[in-house]
Design an enzyme around this catalytic site. Structure first.
Site, PDB file in Angstrom:
ATOM      1  CG  ASN A 104      -1.629   1.146   1.273  1.00 50.49           C
ATOM      2  OD1 ASN A 104      -2.423   1.519   0.227  1.00 50.49           O
ATOM      3  ND2 ASN A 104      -2.050   1.882   2.586  1.00 50.49           N
ATOM      4  CG  HIS A 106      -0.923   6.076   4.984  1.00 48.88           C
ATOM      5  ND1 HIS A 106      -2.313   6.079   5.062  1.00 48.88           N
ATOM      6  CD2 HIS A 106      -0.402   6.995   5.877  1.00 48.88           C
ATOM      7  CE1 HIS A 106      -2.541   6.900   5.806  1.00 48.88           C
ATOM      8  NE2 HIS A 106      -1.777   7.484   6.538  1.00 48.88           N
ATOM      9  CB  SER A 133       4.878   5.303   4.100  1.00 60.11           C
ATOM     10  OG  SER A 133       5.515   6.403   5.156  1.00 60.11           O
ATOM     11  CG  ASP A 142      -2.811   3.192   6.907  1.00 55.51           C
ATOM     12  OD1 ASP A 142      -2.634   2.560   5.945  1.00 55.51           O
ATOM     13  OD2 ASP A 142      -3.662   4.081   7.453  1.00 55.51           O
TER      14      ASP A 142
HETATM   15  C1  GRF Z   1      -2.636   8.727  -2.598  1.00 55.80           C
HETATM   16  O1  GRF Z   1      -2.525   9.934  -1.891  1.00 55.80           O
HETATM   17  C2  GRF Z   1      -2.429   7.648  -1.706  1.00 55.80           C
HETATM   18  O2  GRF Z   1      -1.400   7.829  -0.898  1.00 55.80           O
HETATM   19  C3  GRF Z   1      -3.576   7.294  -1.031  1.00 55.80           C
HETATM   20  O3  GRF Z   1      -4.507   7.484  -1.815  1.00 55.80           O
HETATM   21  C4  GRF Z   1      -4.285   8.397  -2.716  1.00 55.80           C
HETATM   22  C5  GRF Z   1      -4.427   7.862  -4.346  1.00 55.80           C
HETATM   23  O4  GRF Z   1      -4.451   8.812  -5.331  1.00 55.80           O
HETATM   24  N1  GRF Z   1      -3.491   5.904  -0.468  1.00 55.80           N
HETATM   25  P1  GRF Z   1      -4.647   8.337  -6.746  1.00 55.80           P
HETATM   26  O5  GRF Z   1      -5.834   7.677  -7.015  1.00 55.80           O
HETATM   27  O6  GRF Z   1      -3.489   7.253  -7.015  1.00 55.80           O
HETATM   28  O7  GRF Z   1      -4.442   9.471  -7.509  1.00 55.80           O
END
Ligand code: GRF
Length: 224
Positions: A104, A106, A133, A142
C-alpha cells in the site's frame, strides 16, 4: 515477470504512474479492480487492461466482501496486490491470505498519521515536513513494515490541495520504484521486517523532494 493486480478507488494517478514505468520492468499489471466506479478505471481501460468493479452490498460483512474480491482476483493469480488509493479496510483473513504479497501507499511519513484526513492533520499540527510511505500490509491499519518513504516540505501557505499535490508527485516516483524492487525479487517482507538485497532493512529507504515536488535525494540502494 511478476503478475500484479492494482486496487483503486479514486483518480488512479498512482496506477497511471505504475503503468507508465512498466515497459522495461520485471512486472506486468494484468487487471485493475475497484470497489466503486472510480475515475481511474478509465485509464486502465485505455491501456486495454481488464477492470472489475466489486461494489459492497448492503449489510455485507467485510469478510464476505473480501471473499468476492478474492474471487475476482483468482483468474489473474496475482503474485503481488498493489493498493493504490483503495479506500477500504481489508479483513484480517484477506490480509493473511495474501501476507507478504500486499502493498500500500499511504500519504504520510508513517508511523505518523495513520488513517484518514492526513493532510489536514499535518497542517493542523504545523509539521514542517510530510510525505508518503510504501508499506507491506498487515492486519493493523497502516502499520506494516515500510520499504520506502518520500519526504516533502510543508509550506506556510499550504492548504490540503497544495500539500496533497506535492505528495502525489513524490508518490508517483517512489511507488513504481518500490513495486519494482518487490517484483524483481530484491525486496520482501519476512517476520515483520523488510529485506533488501538479502540484508534486513534497519530503516525505510528515503527519498526527498523539494517544494515543487522535484526530486532532490534518491536512496543510494536504488541507483544502479
Ligand atoms: C494517494 O494519496 C495515496 O497515498 C492514498 O490514496 C491516494 C490515491 O491517489 N492511499 P490516486 O488515486 O492514485 O491519484
Amino acid at each position: 515477470m511478476t503478475r500484479i493486480v492494482v486496487l483503486i478507488s479514486g483518480n488512479g494517478s498512482n496506477l497511471a504512474a505504475l503503468l507508465a514505468a512498466e515497459d522495461a520492468a520485471a512486472r506486468r499489471t494484468v487487471a485493475v479492480l475497484s470497489n466503486r466506479d472510480a475515475a481511474g478505471l478509465a485509464h486502465a481501460r485505455r491501456c486495454n487492461l481488464p477492470t472489475h468493479v466489486v461494489k459492497p452490498r448492503r449489510g455485507e460483512s467485510r469478510e464476505d466482501y473480501d471473499t468476492r474480491i478474492d474471487a475476482a482476483l483468482a483468474p489473474y493469480d496475482p503474485q503481488l496486490i498493489v493498493l493504490a488509493g483503495f479506500m477500504r479496510i481489508l479483513s484480517a483473513g484477506f490480509v493473511a491470505r495474501h501476507a507478504g504479497r500486499l502493498v500500500n501507499i499511504h500519504p504520510s511519513l508513517l508511523p505518523k498519521y495513520r488513517g484518514l484526513n492526513v493532510h489536514q492533520r499535518v497542517l493542523d499540527a504545523g509539521d514542517a515536513e510530510s510525505g508518503a510511505s510504501v508499506h507491506f500490509v498487515t492486519s493493523e491499519l497502516d502499520a506494516g513494515p515500510v520499504l520506502i518513504q518520500a519526504s516533502v516540505p510543508v509550506l506556510a501557505d499550504d492548504d490540503e490541495a497544495a500539500l496533497s499535490a506535492r505528495i502525489h508527485k513524490a508518490e508517483h516516483r517512489i511507488y513504481p520504484a518500490a513495486v519494482e524492487l518487490i517484483a524483481a525479487g530484491r525486496a520482501h517482507a519476512e517476520s515483520g521486517s523488510i529485506w533488501l538485497d538479502d540484508t534486513p532493512l534497519t530503516a525505510p529507504l528515503q527519498a526527498r523532494f523539494d517544494q515543487h515536488g522535484v526530486l532532490i535525494a534518491w536512496p543510494q540502494q536504488l541507483t544502479d
